[in-house]
Design a protein around this motif. Structure first.
Motif, PDB file in Angstrom:
ATOM      1  N   ASN A 117      -8.935   0.410   0.886  1.00  0.00           N
ATOM      2  CA  ASN A 117      -8.910  -1.049   0.761  1.00  0.00           C
ATOM      3  C   ASN A 117      -7.961  -1.676   1.776  1.00  0.00           C
ATOM      4  O   ASN A 117      -8.252  -2.731   2.358  1.00  0.00           O
ATOM      5  N   THR A 118      -6.822  -1.024   2.002  1.00  0.00           N
ATOM      6  CA  THR A 118      -5.876  -1.545   2.987  1.00  0.00           C
ATOM      7  C   THR A 118      -6.456  -1.493   4.396  1.00  0.00           C
ATOM      8  O   THR A 118      -6.252  -2.417   5.203  1.00  0.00           O
ATOM      9  N   VAL A 137      -7.915   7.324  -6.839  1.00  0.00           N
ATOM     10  CA  VAL A 137      -7.157   6.069  -6.796  1.00  0.00           C
ATOM     11  C   VAL A 137      -6.440   5.924  -5.456  1.00  0.00           C
ATOM     12  O   VAL A 137      -6.424   4.839  -4.844  1.00  0.00           O
ATOM     13  N   VAL A 189      -7.009   2.915  -2.698  1.00  0.00           N
ATOM     14  CA  VAL A 189      -5.905   2.053  -2.243  1.00  0.00           C
ATOM     15  C   VAL A 189      -5.806   2.064  -0.727  1.00  0.00           C
ATOM     16  O   VAL A 189      -5.720   0.996  -0.085  1.00  0.00           O
ATOM     17  N   THR A 210       0.832  -1.208   0.000  1.00  0.00           N
ATOM     18  CA  THR A 210       0.000   0.000   0.000  1.00  0.00           C
ATOM     19  C   THR A 210       0.858   1.245   0.000  1.00  0.00           C
ATOM     20  O   THR A 210       0.594   2.208  -0.737  1.00  0.00           O
ATOM     21  N   ALA A 225       2.212   1.777  -3.426  1.00  0.00           N
ATOM     22  CA  ALA A 225       1.199   2.301  -4.340  1.00  0.00           C
ATOM     23  C   ALA A 225       0.933   3.776  -4.070  1.00  0.00           C
ATOM     24  O   ALA A 225       0.820   4.582  -5.006  1.00  0.00           O
ATOM     25  N   VAL A 226       0.831   4.151  -2.794  1.00  0.00           N
ATOM     26  CA  VAL A 226       0.609   5.553  -2.442  1.00  0.00           C
ATOM     27  C   VAL A 226       1.780   6.410  -2.919  1.00  0.00           C
ATOM     28  O   VAL A 226       1.587   7.505  -3.471  1.00  0.00           O
TER      29      VAL A 226
END
Length: 297
Positions: A199-200, A192, A196, A24, A27-28
């Motif tokens: 969801n985490t 987005v 993300v 995560t 992605a961030v």
């Protein structure tokens, strides 16, 4: 004190399900880096276009057979032209020498410099009156440009005159493009990012569902249960912003002087401090908001 302990607990809980947390964070960081890279390019292009906004460049070429001494007298007279910002002149031999320097070092054009095929040339850069007064009068600029073009074409021995108002047009086009492109892109990246992080947080809730249910059975309030999760999401947003800004700084340093040579002299600058704070604050806030929405029952 209880709130502080729960916030610290949220930091410690980042070690739980470590791989998911690291993915995560990656992605961030990637999303923040892409957004920051776009802002970096946008900031530098806007700064460069504002620096040259309104300039009109004329390229004047004389007939090869025209007397060079008379051409040089005309060059001296250019200094008195109104709104002139810069003038560069080249005799035929100087023009072939400048062309030779701009080519590969293995190529040489030193042959027959006295019989250079290039004409005498002058490059004149003007700031039209509307640009000097800070106005965006395209019609006034075009009228002034036409008058200056007629004057230069009427000079004795002039073979052709080319002018380039592209920077003025490009400035307006880029301003419209940046306004129309910036906010949709930023909005998409933020959505987005929120998905993300959210969801985490949901995965963390599932991973710790037994602990959360026990806390609810013993009467713990929802804020007491959810505060560590919100703190973890906020921390991920902040850490992603810090890592992305560090990557942006590395890119900026490595590309700083890539175009810093004639005729461009373009130096890539880093984001101003206000935009750095804005980027970090927005990413941290989105991480916190996404966590808050994710933990709601």
């Amino acid at each position: 004190m209880i709130v502080l302990r729960r916030l610290l607990q949220g930091m410690k809980d980042l070690r739980i399900n470590l791989w998911a947390q690291l993915l995560t964070l990656a992605a961030v960081t990637l999303i923040a880096f892409l957004g920051g890279l776009f802002l970096l390019l946008l900031h530098n292009f806007n700064a460069e276009l504002m620096r040259v906004r309104g300039d009109v460049l004329f390229q004047v070429y004389w007939e090869p057979a025209h007397d060079l001494s008379e051409i040089k007298k005309q060059w001296e007279g250019f200094a008195s032209l109104p709104n002139l910002m810069d003038v560069q002149t080249y005799t035929p031999s100087e023009a072939i020498d400048a062309l030779s320097k701009s080519l590969d070092s293995d190529l040489h054009l030193d042959w027959k410099q006295s019989e250079s095929p290039l004409p005498a040339t002058a490059l004149l850069s003007f700031a039209p009156p509307s640009a000097r007064e800070g106005k965006n009068g395209e019609a006034e600029t075009m009228v002034w440009t036409k008058e200056m073009l007629d004057y230069l074409q009427a000079l004795p021995g002039v073979q052709s005159v080319r002018y380039n108002p592209m920077r003025t047009e490009l400035s307006g086009a880029w301003s419209k493009l940046s306004r129309n492109l910036l906010w949709p892109l930023v909005g998409f990246l933020l959505i987005v990012l929120a998905l993300v992080v959210g969801n985490t947080i949901k995965l963390s809730q599932l991973f710790r569902r037994d602990e959360i249910e026990i806390l609810r059975i013993v009467g713990a309030r929802e804020w007491y249960i959810n505060l560590p999760l919100i703190a973890g999401g906020t921390a991920q947003g902040f850490l992603g912003a810090v890592l992305a800004l560090g990557m942006l700084k590395i890119v900026q340093i490595s590309l700083e002087n890539v175009l810093n040579f004639p005729p461009y002299f373009f130096r890539l600058a880093f984001l101003p401090f206000s935009q750095v704070l804005l980027l970090a604050g927005v990413l941290t806030g989105v991480g916190m908001l996404a966590s808050f929405v994710a933990v709601k029952r």
